[in-house]
Design an enzyme around this catalytic site. Sequence first.
Site, PDB file in Angstrom:
ATOM      1  N   LYS A   1      19.908 -22.935 -34.250  1.00 26.30           N
ATOM      2  CA  LYS A   1      19.822 -21.678 -34.059  1.00 26.30           C
ATOM      3  C   LYS A   1      18.820 -20.964 -35.239  1.00 26.30           C
ATOM      4  O   LYS A   1      19.088 -21.057 -36.297  1.00 26.30           O
ATOM      5  CB  LYS A   1      21.196 -21.166 -34.222  1.00 26.30           C
TER       6      LYS A   1
ATOM      7  N   GLU B   1      18.806 -17.178 -24.447  1.00 26.61           N
ATOM      8  CA  GLU B   1      19.644 -16.024 -25.076  1.00 26.61           C
ATOM      9  C   GLU B   1      19.179 -14.854 -24.333  1.00 26.61           C
ATOM     10  O   GLU B   1      17.975 -14.221 -24.436  1.00 26.61           O
ATOM     11  CB  GLU B   1      20.044 -15.805 -26.353  1.00 26.61           C
TER      12      GLU B   1
ATOM     13  N   ASN C   1      24.563 -12.884 -24.995  1.00 23.33           N
ATOM     14  CA  ASN C   1      24.545 -12.263 -26.458  1.00 23.33           C
ATOM     15  C   ASN C   1      25.301 -10.715 -26.277  1.00 23.33           C
ATOM     16  O   ASN C   1      24.846 -10.060 -25.816  1.00 23.33           O
ATOM     17  CB  ASN C   1      23.486 -12.234 -27.347  1.00 23.33           C
TER      18      ASN C   1
ATOM     19  N   LYS D   1      27.485 -20.997 -39.943  1.00 22.16           N
ATOM     20  CA  LYS D   1      26.712 -19.623 -40.521  1.00 22.16           C
ATOM     21  C   LYS D   1      27.385 -19.258 -41.974  1.00 22.16           C
ATOM     22  O   LYS D   1      28.352 -18.952 -42.053  1.00 22.16           O
ATOM     23  CB  LYS D   1      26.791 -18.675 -39.124  1.00 22.16           C
TER      24      LYS D   1
ATOM     25  N   GLU E   1      28.218 -15.366 -26.072  1.00 19.53           N
ATOM     26  CA  GLU E   1      27.997 -15.369 -27.601  1.00 19.53           C
ATOM     27  C   GLU E   1      28.215 -13.938 -28.432  1.00 19.53           C
ATOM     28  O   GLU E   1      27.867 -13.171 -27.880  1.00 19.53           O
ATOM     29  CB  GLU E   1      26.724 -15.543 -27.757  1.00 19.53           C
ATOM     30  N   SER E   2      28.813 -14.525 -29.443  1.00 15.89           N
ATOM     31  CA  SER E   2      29.106 -13.210 -30.434  1.00 15.89           C
ATOM     32  C   SER E   2      30.239 -12.232 -30.381  1.00 15.89           C
ATOM     33  O   SER E   2      30.662 -11.878 -29.173  1.00 15.89           O
ATOM     34  CB  SER E   2      27.996 -12.361 -30.483  1.00 15.89           C
TER      35      SER E   2
ATOM     36  N   GLU F   1      29.976 -22.614 -34.609  1.00 18.30           N
ATOM     37  CA  GLU F   1      28.724 -22.164 -35.342  1.00 18.30           C
ATOM     38  C   GLU F   1      29.106 -22.405 -36.876  1.00 18.30           C
ATOM     39  O   GLU F   1      29.865 -22.075 -37.431  1.00 18.30           O
ATOM     40  CB  GLU F   1      28.270 -20.715 -35.109  1.00 18.30           C
TER      41      GLU F   1
HETATM   42  O1  LIG Z   1      29.768 -14.568 -35.534  1.00 14.61           O
HETATM   43  P1  LIG Z   1      29.792 -14.246 -34.357  1.00 14.61           P
HETATM   44  O2  LIG Z   1      29.974 -12.792 -34.015  1.00 14.61           O
HETATM   45  O3  LIG Z   1      30.941 -15.335 -33.431  1.00 14.61           O
HETATM   46  O4  LIG Z   1      28.501 -14.787 -33.431  1.00 14.61           O
HETATM   47  C1  LIG Z   1      27.872 -16.124 -33.273  1.00 14.61           C
HETATM   48  C2  LIG Z   1      26.397 -16.375 -32.692  1.00 14.61           C
HETATM   49  O5  LIG Z   1      26.624 -15.504 -31.340  1.00 14.61           O
HETATM   50  C3  LIG Z   1      25.567 -15.133 -33.297  1.00 14.61           C
HETATM   51  O6  LIG Z   1      25.463 -15.841 -34.585  1.00 14.61           O
HETATM   52  C4  LIG Z   1      24.173 -15.349 -32.767  1.00 14.61           C
HETATM   53  C5  LIG Z   1      24.003 -14.926 -31.464  1.00 14.61           C
HETATM   54  N1  LIG Z   1      22.530 -14.923 -31.134  1.00 14.61           N
HETATM   55  C6  LIG Z   1      21.969 -15.213 -32.531  1.00 14.61           C
HETATM   56  C7  LIG Z   1      20.572 -15.419 -32.530  1.00 14.61           C
HETATM   57  C8  LIG Z   1      19.974 -15.643 -34.009  1.00 14.61           C
HETATM   58  C9  LIG Z   1      21.181 -15.626 -34.830  1.00 14.61           C
HETATM   59  C10 LIG Z   1      22.488 -15.635 -34.824  1.00 14.61           C
HETATM   60  C11 LIG Z   1      22.911 -15.209 -33.406  1.00 14.61           C
END
Ligand SMILES: O=P(O)(O)OC[C@@H](O)[C@@H](O)c1c[nH]c2ccccc12
Length: 265
Positions: A119, A168, A189, A59, A219-220, A57
């Site tokens: 995104k 998601e 997520n 970001k 994710e995340s 990603e």
């Molecule tokens: O930075 P991380 O913890 O690796 O997470 C990435 C991504 O999953 C996260 O940016 C995200 C997951 N769902 C979203 C919805 C909107 C914006 C951002 C996100």
Amino acid sequence: MNDMLEKLYAAKAAVRESDEAREPLAVLRERALSRMRERRNFREALAGARGPAIIAEIKRASPSVGIIVPKLDPSEIAREYEAAGADAISVLTESDHFLGDLAYVDIARAASTLPILRKDFLSSRYEVAQSAAYGADAVLAIVAGLSDERLAEMVDEARRYALGVLVEVHTEDELRRAVAAGARILGINNRNLHTFETDLAVTEELLPLVPSGTIVISESGVKSQDDVRRLVAQGARGVLVGESLMRSDDKHEAIRALKGATVTA
Ligand SMILES: O=P(O)(O)OC[C@@H](O)[C@@H](O)c1c[nH]c2ccccc12
């Protein structure tokens, strides 16, 4: 819907209105269709990945941690991610809280051959057509922020342009709604949008409820090879990683480590 999410969707609706006045849906649809030949297959890139699929990603900031990188060169990062072995690139385009920009999608696309996921807090046919017109190969649909009808509209609009949809979810109820909407690529997520806390157990709990044939991306909060190993052992096809890659000075090594996770899994 929780406060934060509600705020993000409301702000986005205002952006959409001004965008629509400038570029009506019909114009975007035509442009989206004229770019059909450029489309890269998001689903195939994930399904056919060697080892765990890595969506890397781009970001710059997030509401949970603030600024991640003060200056961002999306072109350079996209190039690095691809050279390092990522399977797809996720680009944050939300401007207020993530400091993203819709233009980053085409910039990332021009710098790599990987499919690009837009995104953002999208909720309409208009924004899906806009994503395709501006170079996206896939869009995010966050079930917690959408009615069943809106979700169905987004999925339907995406089909017109052969866009992938990463649907998601964070709870069992959302998962059921995603499946009912025909989701073929699920993003689980791990981040709780109320508390911003991440817990990989969320993916592990929901995975057994996912119908076979569905691609699952966790994710995340994914940081290490051990994290990926644990998630793929449970049945995830891959992971979406933002913060830890953005902070890494050696993206090549970071992605290689995440990729290496199946070797022993
Ligand atoms: O930075 P991380 O913890 O690796 O997470 C990435 C991504 O999953 C996260 O940016 C995200 C997951 N769902 C979203 C919805 C909107 C914006 C951002 C996100």
